[in-house]
Each structure stands twice: as C-alpha cells, then as structure tokens.
Design a protein around this motif. Structure first.
Motif, short mmCIF file in Angstrom:
data_model
loop_
_atom_site.label_atom_id
_atom_site.label_comp_id
_atom_site.label_asym_id
_atom_site.label_seq_id
_atom_site.Cartn_x
_atom_site.Cartn_y
_atom_site.Cartn_z
N UNK A 30 0.57 -1.30 0.20
CA UNK A 30 0.07 -0.28 0.36
C UNK A 30 1.16 1.47 0.11
N UNK A 31 2.43 1.79 0.67
CA UNK A 31 2.96 3.13 0.52
C UNK A 31 3.16 2.54 -0.74
N UNK A 32 4.20 1.56 -1.45
CA UNK A 32 4.38 1.63 -2.79
C UNK A 32 3.54 2.32 -3.80
N UNK A 33 2.46 2.19 -3.52
CA UNK A 33 0.93 2.01 -4.21
C UNK A 33 0.86 4.01 -3.94
N UNK A 34 1.11 4.44 -2.57
CA UNK A 34 0.79 5.62 -2.47
C UNK A 34 1.98 5.99 -3.23
N UNK A 35 3.06 5.50 -2.83
CA UNK A 35 4.38 6.74 -3.48
C UNK A 35 4.47 6.45 -5.56
N UNK A 36 3.52 5.36 -5.56
CA UNK A 36 3.30 5.43 -7.20
C UNK A 36 2.38 7.14 -7.69
N UNK A 37 1.65 6.26 -7.15
CA UNK A 37 0.74 8.41 -7.23
C UNK A 37 1.14 9.19 -6.55
N UNK A 38 1.59 8.74 -6.20
CA UNK A 38 1.80 10.42 -5.68
C UNK A 38 3.27 11.20 -6.59
N UNK A 39 4.19 9.76 -7.31
CA UNK A 39 4.97 10.34 -8.29
C UNK A 39 4.18 10.91 -9.85
N UNK A 41 0.85 12.19 -9.68
CA UNK A 41 0.57 13.38 -9.45
C UNK A 41 1.78 14.78 -10.14
N UNK A 42 2.65 14.05 -9.12
CA UNK A 42 3.55 15.22 -9.19
C UNK A 42 4.81 15.47 -10.42
N UNK A 43 4.67 14.70 -11.34
CA UNK A 43 5.40 13.70 -12.27
C UNK A 43 4.40 14.82 -13.40
N UNK A 44 3.03 13.48 -13.92
CA UNK A 44 3.00 13.49 -14.52
C UNK A 44 1.59 13.84 -15.12
N UNK A 45 0.84 14.36 -14.23
CA UNK A 45 -0.55 14.93 -14.45
C UNK A 45 -0.96 16.16 -13.78
N UNK A 46 -1.53 16.93 -14.89
CA UNK A 46 -1.39 18.36 -14.00
C UNK A 46 -2.46 19.12 -13.43
N UNK A 47 -3.69 18.10 -13.97
CA UNK A 47 -4.88 18.33 -14.21
C UNK A 47 -5.65 18.19 -12.93
N UNK A 48 -5.95 19.18 -12.49
CA UNK A 48 -6.26 19.48 -10.93
C UNK A 48 -7.34 19.42 -10.55
#
Length: 111
Positions: A30-39, A41-48
């Motif tokens: 679950x922690x790794x999944x959260x890390x992937x989602x955070x990455x 969000x910060x590096x790939x998706x810009x839509x608010x």
C-alpha cells in the motif's frame, strides 16, 4: 469427560509469524502504491481535478496500512496468548523438549 486440546506449538508459531509478515508485506504494498500515485501526480498529471482525485485516493488508502499491520500483530499476539493459556491450564507435565523450544524460536525467522 473433558476434551483434550492437542496442538503443535511449532506450527502455530510459524502460522502466526507468516500472518504478521504478510500483514507487513501488504502494508508495504500500500505504501508503494501511494508512492506511485504521488509520483504520478507530481510528475505526470497536471489536471487539478485528477490530482484532487488522486489526493483523495491517497488519503483513503493511508489508514489501511496501519490497520492491516496492527491486525497482523494482534493475530500473532492472540495466538501466543492462547498457547500460554493452554500451558498455564494444562495439568500434564511434559518432559523438557529442547528441540521444540528451538523450533519455536527459529520459526520467528523463517518467513
């Protein structure tokens, strides 16, 4: 006539350790999944709106890590407590079996 309780302390110790280790593994996943989602969000998706949904998902997942980890610990503690209760109630005196004690201790490191 009372019924006897027969159990293998070694097998119960192994099962309890496996449950605890698996709970830790799930928490790590679950922690790794959260890390992937955070990455993402910060590096790939810009839509608010999409980023807000990702943040919501991260917030939703967060408590589960702790709960899963804690349940694994609780189950292990319950198994250990049950074995101690049987030992305390048991009227039969077993001869000291050093191999059983060693296997029980080693089972903590097997998985």
């Amino acid at each position: 006539m009372d019924k006897d309780i027969v159990y293998d302390e070694y097998e119960i110790s192994i099962a309890a350790n496996q449950i605890e280790n698996y709970a830790e593994f799930l928490g790590d996943c679950l922690q790794e999944y959260q890390n992937i989602l955070t990455e993402l969000k910060t590096k790939g998706i810009r839509d608010e709106k999409v980023c807000a949904q990702i943040d919501e998902l991260i917030d939703t997942i967060s408590p589960y890590k702790h709960h899963i980890y804690q349940e694994g610990k609780n189950l292990k503690n319950m198994a250990n407590m049950a074995m101690r209760e049987v030992e305390n109630i048991d009227k039969y005196t077993f001869t000291f079996d050093i191999m059983s004690s060693i296997r029980s201790i080693l089972s903590r490191f097997l998985f």
